[in-house]
Design an enzyme around this catalytic site. Structure first.
Site, mmCIF file in Angstrom:
data_model
loop_
_atom_site.group_PDB
_atom_site.id
_atom_site.type_symbol
_atom_site.label_atom_id
_atom_site.label_comp_id
_atom_site.label_asym_id
_atom_site.label_seq_id
_atom_site.Cartn_x
_atom_site.Cartn_y
_atom_site.Cartn_z
ATOM 1 N N HIS A 30 -7.071 -66.444 40.702
ATOM 2 C CA HIS A 30 -8.013 -65.112 41.866
ATOM 3 C C HIS A 30 -8.964 -65.299 42.465
ATOM 4 O O HIS A 30 -10.286 -65.742 41.535
ATOM 5 C CB HIS A 30 -7.541 -63.796 41.314
ATOM 6 C CG HIS A 30 -7.789 -63.161 42.861
ATOM 7 N ND1 HIS A 30 -8.736 -62.490 43.369
ATOM 8 C CD2 HIS A 30 -7.319 -61.851 42.724
ATOM 9 C CE1 HIS A 30 -8.230 -61.341 43.879
ATOM 10 N NE2 HIS A 30 -7.448 -60.890 43.461
ATOM 11 N N HIS A 62 -5.803 -65.222 48.947
ATOM 12 C CA HIS A 62 -6.567 -65.392 48.347
ATOM 13 C C HIS A 62 -7.270 -64.952 46.763
ATOM 14 O O HIS A 62 -7.698 -65.888 45.899
ATOM 15 C CB HIS A 62 -7.892 -63.192 48.444
ATOM 16 C CG HIS A 62 -6.877 -62.692 47.639
ATOM 17 N ND1 HIS A 62 -5.133 -62.406 48.623
ATOM 18 C CD2 HIS A 62 -7.041 -61.987 46.765
ATOM 19 C CE1 HIS A 62 -4.434 -60.890 47.367
ATOM 20 N NE2 HIS A 62 -5.518 -61.141 46.285
#
Length: 163
Positions: free
Chosen positions: A82, A67
């Site tokens: 992110h 992620h």
């Protein structure tokens, strides 16, 4: 003239790693990012599922959950991309990395493909913070773009000027 040669400051231009709408970090609906606990930066709401290297550097972090991507440039600037919020809970679903930790990357090189539709349906948000994680107390100046839309690899999101 010698001062100009020897007094030159390091400058890093961080290009958009993904195309989309640019939003201030303060507007990211997660206090870890909006209160800049992770560092100074900016965010993008992606309009496509391709993440690219924002500069020449090295992949220093790629968690099993895929992620996020951590990179470092030659001047020691550490950047975290992110992808979405609470996307760690997706356990890697929707993310297809094109690199691994330790890889050297060039600006514009593909880093990851996203299943954007899956992320939109399953993540809290797809807003993607791009943060200089070692910006606190670095003494470096960070200038953020005023652009409202970003094109991956084209738009300069921020400029880091060193000592």
């Amino acid at each position: 003239m010698l001062k100009n040669i020897f007094g030159k400051k390091q400058r890093t231009m961080l290009h958009a790693p993904v195309s989309g709408k640019v939003v201030p970090l303060e507007e990211v609906p997660d206090p870890v990012f909006s209160e800049k606990m992770m560092g100074e930066g900016i965010a993008i709401i992606p309009t496509d599922g391709n993440i690219f290297a924002p500069f020449d550097g090295e992949i220093v972090q790629l968690p099993e959950t895929k992620h996020a991507i951590g990179l470092m440039d030659k001047d020691g600037n550490e950047v975290l991309i992110h992808i979405g919020l609470d996307t760690v809970e997706l356990k890697g679903e929707g993310f297809t990395p094109k690199v691994k930790t330790g890889d050297a990357v060039s600006a514009g090189q593909p880093l990851m493909e996203l299943d954007l539709e899956y992320l939109q349906e399953n993540a809290k948000s797809i807003v993607t913070p791009i943060v200089i994680t070692n910006s606190a107390n670095s003494g470096k100046e960070i200038q953020l773009t005023e652009e409202k839309e970003a094109s991956a690899g084209v738009t300069v999101l921020l400029t880091i000027t060193g000592k």
